[in-house]
Design an enzyme around this catalytic site. Structure first.
Site, short mmCIF file in Angstrom:
data_model
loop_
_atom_site.label_atom_id
_atom_site.label_comp_id
_atom_site.label_asym_id
_atom_site.label_seq_id
_atom_site.Cartn_x
_atom_site.Cartn_y
_atom_site.Cartn_z
N LYS A 52 -21.38 -82.34 -28.36
CA LYS A 52 -20.94 -81.09 -29.00
C LYS A 52 -20.25 -80.19 -27.97
O LYS A 52 -20.39 -80.39 -26.76
CB LYS A 52 -22.14 -80.39 -29.63
CG LYS A 52 -23.22 -80.01 -28.63
CD LYS A 52 -24.49 -79.54 -29.33
CE LYS A 52 -25.57 -79.21 -28.32
NZ LYS A 52 -26.85 -78.89 -28.95
N ARG A 150 -35.27 -72.57 -36.32
CA ARG A 150 -33.81 -72.51 -36.38
C ARG A 150 -33.39 -73.09 -37.73
O ARG A 150 -33.17 -72.35 -38.66
CB ARG A 150 -33.23 -73.28 -35.18
CG ARG A 150 -31.78 -73.00 -34.93
CD ARG A 150 -31.32 -73.46 -33.55
NE ARG A 150 -31.35 -74.91 -33.35
CZ ARG A 150 -30.89 -75.51 -32.27
NH1 ARG A 150 -30.35 -74.81 -31.29
NH2 ARG A 150 -30.95 -76.83 -32.13
N HIS A 179 -36.50 -80.42 -33.09
CA HIS A 179 -35.90 -80.01 -31.81
C HIS A 179 -36.93 -79.26 -30.98
O HIS A 179 -37.64 -78.41 -31.48
CB HIS A 179 -34.67 -79.15 -32.08
CG HIS A 179 -33.82 -78.94 -30.86
ND1 HIS A 179 -33.35 -79.99 -30.10
CD2 HIS A 179 -33.35 -77.80 -30.27
CE1 HIS A 179 -32.62 -79.50 -29.09
NE2 HIS A 179 -32.61 -78.18 -29.17
N ARG A 235 -32.08 -87.79 -27.57
CA ARG A 235 -30.82 -87.06 -27.78
C ARG A 235 -30.44 -86.22 -26.57
O ARG A 235 -30.36 -84.99 -26.65
CB ARG A 235 -30.95 -86.09 -28.99
CG ARG A 235 -31.35 -86.70 -30.31
CD ARG A 235 -31.18 -85.68 -31.44
NE ARG A 235 -31.84 -84.42 -31.16
CZ ARG A 235 -33.08 -84.12 -31.52
NH1 ARG A 235 -33.80 -84.98 -32.21
NH2 ARG A 235 -33.61 -82.95 -31.21
N TYR A 279 -10.18 -54.92 -9.07
CA TYR A 279 -10.44 -53.83 -10.03
C TYR A 279 -11.71 -53.07 -9.67
O TYR A 279 -12.71 -53.69 -9.28
CB TYR A 279 -10.64 -54.41 -11.43
CG TYR A 279 -9.39 -54.94 -12.08
CD1 TYR A 279 -8.31 -54.10 -12.36
CD2 TYR A 279 -9.31 -56.28 -12.44
CE1 TYR A 279 -7.18 -54.61 -12.99
CE2 TYR A 279 -8.19 -56.79 -13.07
CZ TYR A 279 -7.12 -55.95 -13.34
OH TYR A 279 -6.01 -56.45 -13.96
N CYS A 326 -10.92 -61.38 -11.86
CA CYS A 326 -9.93 -60.91 -12.84
C CYS A 326 -9.81 -61.97 -13.94
O CYS A 326 -10.44 -63.01 -13.90
CB CYS A 326 -8.58 -60.70 -12.18
SG CYS A 326 -8.62 -59.71 -10.68
N ASP A 328 -7.32 -63.94 -14.51
CA ASP A 328 -6.62 -65.16 -14.09
C ASP A 328 -6.73 -65.48 -12.62
O ASP A 328 -6.17 -66.48 -12.16
CB ASP A 328 -5.12 -65.01 -14.42
CG ASP A 328 -4.90 -64.36 -15.76
OD1 ASP A 328 -5.33 -64.97 -16.77
OD2 ASP A 328 -4.36 -63.24 -15.82
C1 LIG Z 1 -27.79 -79.63 -28.19
C2 LIG Z 1 -28.83 -80.45 -28.78
C3 LIG Z 1 -29.39 -81.51 -28.06
C4 LIG Z 1 -29.08 -81.78 -26.61
O1 LIG Z 1 -29.72 -80.81 -25.81
P1 LIG Z 1 -29.73 -80.91 -24.21
O2 LIG Z 1 -30.68 -79.86 -23.81
O3 LIG Z 1 -28.33 -80.65 -23.76
O4 LIG Z 1 -30.17 -82.28 -23.88
C5 LIG Z 1 -30.28 -82.34 -28.72
N1 LIG Z 1 -30.62 -82.10 -30.02
C6 LIG Z 1 -30.14 -81.06 -30.72
C7 LIG Z 1 -30.56 -80.86 -32.13
C8 LIG Z 1 -29.24 -80.19 -30.13
O5 LIG Z 1 -28.77 -79.16 -30.83
#
Ligand SMILES: *Cc1c(COP(=O)(O)O)cnc(C)c1O
Length: 397
Positions: A52, A150, A179, A235, A279, A326, A328
């Site tokens: 992602k 969530r 998660h 994951r 700045y 800045c 850039d």
């Molecule tokens: C982003 C995400 C992950 C990966 O998380 P990391 O901490 O980068 O390993 C796994 N599962 C879900 C549902 C996520 O949103």
């Protein structure tokens, strides 16, 4: 099927003129492959590589392509548009969209063979309706909430949710997942509580006499610290890129950072004692000081919070960023007698001459987490891929 959302992912750094910019992200595909293999060997179960947010800034399509070539079992993205971009690029491994679904987009999952996260009975009904209307079956993963609050059905209410999903004629329940909120920290007791709640929810499949789908729970923190969370699939996101999730994390797997961020000196000057830089005139030269200018700024996603706090490598030496960053450009103090020339390489993240600046250290200096540093690096910076399938020469995508 050409929806406007896709244009957000047809990244502008494909324009050849952008590639002449001396600032670039270098992605080592061999490091990615090494991390995938190291994680696979560590956990001994299939890996869903999380790509992602432009593969954590590393470039969605080239990273996904390389992980696929290296045998990743599955990919995960946050949004359906990211999944569509991968399918359009010819990626064929299974892809799960992790985010909550948005009703008008459900048919797109089916049209592009993307697996759906179903996080309530109402969402299950939306997916069934879209599948019915298009005459397809939907491949779904049930999302159970075990403490993140969530998305997902609370684990204590999972029985009727699982029952509805198992009874669905249009949905194939391929997975069930949750998660972890605190797995970055090996000392947190929360992970075990979440695991217990998750396994209690999964037990409803046995009670129904239904086949157990793929159970997946572990993010990078789970992979690194909690073997009992590996279950049927893991994951990992950030660990795949060779970066640790948190200062409390332990490097239990040999990971190599895949990304470096480099630029070049574009200007050299001597700032006289008492003069100020950038700045707000927040930094004053204590004595005559050699200062170089580097052509990258917060407009590229290099955090302004590093103003007078960050460091870079010039000629193999760690040098402080002075004054405000800045949009850039920013300035670097190369010392009273330090040498630096126009076009010298400046390393913002990565190695140079035996020294290294890690993404983790950049994040700490900026008061944030490595995730935000990586995903913040935007499409104004060209990405260059080395190693792996690109061994015939670096290529820009
Ligand atoms: C982003 C995400 C992950 C990966 O998380 P990391 O901490 O980068 O390993 C796994 N599962 C879900 C549902 C996520 O949103």
């Amino acid at each position: 099927m050409d929806t406007p959302v896709d244009t957000a992912l047809s990244v502008p750094h494909t324009r050849p003129e952008a590639n002449d910019r001396p600032t670039r992200i270098r992605v080592g595909l061999d490091a990615l492959a090494h991390n995938l293999r190291a994680i696979q060997a560590h956990v001994g179960v299939p890996v869903m590589g999380i790509v992602k947010a432009n593969a954590y800034g590393h470039g969605l399509v080239p990273v996904a392509r390389h992980l696929e070539a290296q045998g990743v079992e599955q990919l995960g993205v946050a949004f359906v548009e990211e999944g569509i971009a991968l399918r359009r690029a010819g990626i064929t491994v299974p892809i799960l969209v992790l985010g909550g679904i948005h009703a008008p987009q459900v048919t797109q999952f089916l049209a592009h063979d993307l697996e759906v996260t179903v996080s309530s009975i109402a969402k299950l009904r939306q997916v069934e309706a879209a599948a019915e209307a298009t005459g397809r079956k939907a491949v779904v993963h049930l999302k159970v909430d075990t403490g993140m609050e969530r998305i997902g059905v609370h684990s204590e209410n999972a029985a009727s949710f699982i029952e509805a999903a198992v009874a669905s004629r249009r949905c194939i329940v391929k997975g069930i997942y949750s998660h972890l909120a605190c797995a970055d920290d090996p000392a947190s007791p929360m992970t075990r509580e979440q695991l217990d709640r998750f396994l209690a929810a999964c037990a409803h499949f046995d009670r129904l006499g239904a086949p157990m789908p793929i159970r997946h729970l572990a993010n990078s923190g789970g992979v690194l610290h909690f073997p009992e969370t590996w279950l049927d699939m893991v994951r990992p996101g950030i660990a795949l890129y060779g970066v640790l999730p948190d200062p409390a994390s332990r490097a239990t797997v040999d990971l190599r950072p895949a990304l470096s961020l480099v630029s070049q000196v574009v200007y050299f000057k001597i700032v006289r004692a008492g003069r100020t830089v950038s700045y707000g005139a927040t930094w004053t030269a204590p004595h005559d000081t050699r200062v170089v200018t580097v052509p990258i700024g917060y407009g590229d996603g290099f955090p302004r919070a590093l103003s007078s706090r960050g460091e870079v490598l010039v000629r193999g030496v760690r040098r402080p960023i002075v004054g405000r960053i800045c949009m850039d450009q920013f300035m670097v103090d190369v010392g009273a007698d330090g040498t630096a020339y126009n076009e010298d390489e400046v390393v913002l993240i990565g190695d140079q001459g035996g020294s290294a600046i890690r993404c983790e250290a950049v994040a700490q200096a900026a008061g944030t987490i490595p995730y935000e540093i990586l995903t913040g690096l935007n499409e104004r910076i060209p990405r260059e891929y080395t190693g792996g399938a690109a061994s015939d020469g670096p290529r820009d995508t």
